[in-house]
Scaffold this motif. Structure first.
Motif, PDB file in Angstrom:
ATOM      1  N   GLY A  40      -2.259  -2.148   6.006  1.00 35.37           N
ATOM      2  CA  GLY A  40      -0.806  -2.277   6.079  1.00 35.37           C
ATOM      3  C   GLY A  40      -0.227  -3.121   4.964  1.00 35.37           C
ATOM      4  O   GLY A  40       0.912  -3.570   5.038  1.00 35.37           O
ATOM      5  N   ILE A  41      -0.975  -3.346   3.921  1.00 35.85           N
ATOM      6  CA  ILE A  41      -0.497  -4.139   2.790  1.00 35.85           C
ATOM      7  C   ILE A  41       0.035  -3.190   1.733  1.00 35.85           C
ATOM      8  O   ILE A  41      -0.653  -2.274   1.311  1.00 35.85           O
ATOM      9  N   LYS A  42       1.265  -3.436   1.334  1.00 38.34           N
ATOM     10  CA  LYS A  42       1.851  -2.592   0.301  1.00 38.34           C
ATOM     11  C   LYS A  42       1.456  -3.161  -1.061  1.00 38.34           C
ATOM     12  O   LYS A  42       1.536  -4.372  -1.283  1.00 38.34           O
ATOM     13  N   PRO A  43       1.048  -2.314  -1.960  1.00 36.82           N
ATOM     14  CA  PRO A  43       0.712  -2.813  -3.296  1.00 36.82           C
ATOM     15  C   PRO A  43       1.961  -3.321  -4.015  1.00 36.82           C
ATOM     16  O   PRO A  43       3.036  -2.744  -3.889  1.00 36.82           O
ATOM     17  N   THR A  44       1.791  -4.428  -4.694  1.00 29.49           N
ATOM     18  CA  THR A  44       2.924  -4.993  -5.425  1.00 29.49           C
ATOM     19  C   THR A  44       3.032  -4.306  -6.778  1.00 29.49           C
ATOM     20  O   THR A  44       2.026  -4.083  -7.452  1.00 29.49           O
ATOM     21  N   LYS A  45       4.239  -3.988  -7.118  1.00 27.41           N
ATOM     22  CA  LYS A  45       4.478  -3.358  -8.408  1.00 27.41           C
ATOM     23  C   LYS A  45       4.891  -4.448  -9.379  1.00 27.41           C
ATOM     24  O   LYS A  45       5.822  -5.212  -9.104  1.00 27.41           O
ATOM     25  N   PRO A  55      -9.030 -10.661 -14.794  1.00 31.73           N
ATOM     26  CA  PRO A  55      -8.467  -9.859 -13.695  1.00 31.73           C
ATOM     27  C   PRO A  55      -7.974  -8.522 -14.221  1.00 31.73           C
ATOM     28  O   PRO A  55      -7.433  -8.433 -15.312  1.00 31.73           O
ATOM     29  N   ARG A  56      -8.198  -7.484 -13.423  1.00 34.68           N
ATOM     30  CA  ARG A  56      -7.751  -6.155 -13.813  1.00 34.68           C
ATOM     31  C   ARG A  56      -6.282  -5.991 -13.469  1.00 34.68           C
ATOM     32  O   ARG A  56      -5.809  -6.528 -12.487  1.00 34.68           O
ATOM     33  N   GLU A  57      -5.598  -5.237 -14.278  1.00 36.56           N
ATOM     34  CA  GLU A  57      -4.189  -4.983 -14.005  1.00 36.56           C
ATOM     35  C   GLU A  57      -4.031  -3.893 -12.964  1.00 36.56           C
ATOM     36  O   GLU A  57      -3.156  -3.964 -12.126  1.00 36.56           O
ATOM     37  N   LYS A  58      -4.867  -2.884 -12.990  1.00 37.24           N
ATOM     38  CA  LYS A  58      -4.767  -1.789 -12.046  1.00 37.24           C
ATOM     39  C   LYS A  58      -5.874  -1.902 -11.011  1.00 37.24           C
ATOM     40  O   LYS A  58      -6.998  -2.272 -11.319  1.00 37.24           O
ATOM     41  N   LYS A  59      -5.548  -1.538  -9.772  1.00 39.87           N
ATOM     42  CA  LYS A  59      -6.534  -1.549  -8.701  1.00 39.87           C
ATOM     43  C   LYS A  59      -7.177  -0.164  -8.626  1.00 39.87           C
ATOM     44  O   LYS A  59      -6.560   0.847  -8.945  1.00 39.87           O
ATOM     45  N   SER A  60      -8.413  -0.169  -8.137  1.00 42.93           N
ATOM     46  CA  SER A  60      -9.104   1.110  -7.988  1.00 42.93           C
ATOM     47  C   SER A  60      -8.522   1.859  -6.797  1.00 42.93           C
ATOM     48  O   SER A  60      -7.831   1.289  -5.951  1.00 42.93           O
ATOM     49  N   TRP A  61      -8.835   3.147  -6.723  1.00 41.48           N
ATOM     50  CA  TRP A  61      -8.339   3.947  -5.612  1.00 41.48           C
ATOM     51  C   TRP A  61      -8.878   3.416  -4.287  1.00 41.48           C
ATOM     52  O   TRP A  61      -8.188   3.424  -3.268  1.00 41.48           O
ATOM     53  N   LYS A  62     -10.108   2.948  -4.304  1.00 41.91           N
ATOM     54  CA  LYS A  62     -10.727   2.412  -3.089  1.00 41.91           C
ATOM     55  C   LYS A  62      -9.955   1.177  -2.608  1.00 41.91           C
ATOM     56  O   LYS A  62      -9.664   1.036  -1.418  1.00 41.91           O
ATOM     57  N   GLU A  63      -9.621   0.294  -3.541  1.00 37.39           N
ATOM     58  CA  GLU A  63      -8.864  -0.911  -3.180  1.00 37.39           C
ATOM     59  C   GLU A  63      -7.483  -0.555  -2.654  1.00 37.39           C
ATOM     60  O   GLU A  63      -7.006  -1.142  -1.677  1.00 37.39           O
ATOM     61  N   LEU A  64      -6.832   0.414  -3.267  1.00 42.88           N
ATOM     62  CA  LEU A  64      -5.522   0.858  -2.799  1.00 42.88           C
ATOM     63  C   LEU A  64      -5.600   1.447  -1.392  1.00 42.88           C
ATOM     64  O   LEU A  64      -4.737   1.179  -0.548  1.00 42.88           O
ATOM     65  N   ASP A  65      -6.641   2.257  -1.121  1.00 43.07           N
ATOM     66  CA  ASP A  65      -6.820   2.827   0.217  1.00 43.07           C
ATOM     67  C   ASP A  65      -7.054   1.735   1.252  1.00 43.07           C
ATOM     68  O   ASP A  65      -6.523   1.787   2.359  1.00 43.07           O
ATOM     69  N   GLN A  66      -7.869   0.731   0.904  1.00 40.37           N
ATOM     70  CA  GLN A  66      -8.129  -0.366   1.837  1.00 40.37           C
ATOM     71  C   GLN A  66      -6.850  -1.153   2.123  1.00 40.37           C
ATOM     72  O   GLN A  66      -6.584  -1.538   3.262  1.00 40.37           O
ATOM     73  N   MET A  67      -6.057  -1.383   1.104  1.00 38.72           N
ATOM     74  CA  MET A  67      -4.805  -2.105   1.303  1.00 38.72           C
ATOM     75  C   MET A  67      -3.862  -1.302   2.199  1.00 38.72           C
ATOM     76  O   MET A  67      -3.198  -1.859   3.089  1.00 38.72           O
ATOM     77  N   ARG A  68      -3.817   0.016   1.982  1.00 37.84           N
ATOM     78  CA  ARG A  68      -2.952   0.870   2.777  1.00 37.84           C
ATOM     79  C   ARG A  68      -3.406   0.880   4.240  1.00 37.84           C
ATOM     80  O   ARG A  68      -2.597   0.848   5.155  1.00 37.84           O
ATOM     81  N   ASP A  69      -4.709   0.891   4.452  1.00 34.98           N
ATOM     82  CA  ASP A  69      -5.243   0.876   5.813  1.00 34.98           C
ATOM     83  C   ASP A  69      -4.899  -0.425   6.537  1.00 34.98           C
ATOM     84  O   ASP A  69      -4.681  -0.440   7.741  1.00 34.98           O
TER      85      ASP A  69
END
Length: 160
Positions: A21-26, A5-19
């Motif tokens: 309404g899912i906040k990325p977990t820190k 598993p990757r530690e960092k998400k790609s920008w595309k994955e972050l945009d999809q999560m934001r769309d």
């Protein structure tokens, strides 16, 4: 691609999560988690020490010890009544348990009402002890109001 598993998400994955309404977990580092836990436990200890050493708590503890020292003496029930007059109905579970021995039905009813508020949240072992005490009290009382309160508290216990 590897199966790790990757530690960092790609920008595309972050945009999809934001769309969605899912906040990325820190994620915190182990050191940060440990420091946060240590600070939290230190704050809890500080808060407990702030309230445990108060004059009111020391006064209550001294009064309870005095009441227990009068067990079996004619002044035992009067000391309990004095405690309630000074501090109100006890909120501590163990104190409430021995106040159930009071011979004044009105006082016992007050304590049963207070115990009913917390009884379902107490550990099952404490509830079992209370249930046994209530069984004995129900058999030994002739006061219909007290008997009704005992039955009410018995029905509120989780073990039933």
């Amino acid at each position: 691609m590897s199966d790790e598993p990757r530690e960092k998400k790609s920008w595309k994955e972050l945009d999809q999560m934001r769309d969605r309404g899912i906040k990325p977990t820190k994620t915190m580092s182990k050191q940060a988690e440990f420091a946060q836990k240590r600070a939290s436990s230190a704050a809890k200890k500080e808060l407990e020490s702030l309230f445990s050493g108060s004059a009111l708590n020391k006064g209550k503890a001294a009064k309870i010890e005095e009441i227990q020292s009068h067990r079996g003496k004619p002044t035992y029930y009067q000391k309990m009544t004095d405690y309630i007059a000074e501090f109100g109905v006890p909120l501590d579970w163990d104190t409430q348990m021995f106040f159930l021995d009071h011979r004044d039905a009105k006082t016992v009813i007050q304590i049963l009402d207070e115990m009913k508020k917390r009884a379902p949240t107490q550990p099952l072992q404490k509830q079992d002890v209370l249930a046994k005490k209530l069984d004995v009290m129900a058999l030994s009382t002739f006061d219909p109001d007290l008997h009704a309160k005992i039955k009410e508290l018995q029905s509120a216990l989780m073990r039933n």
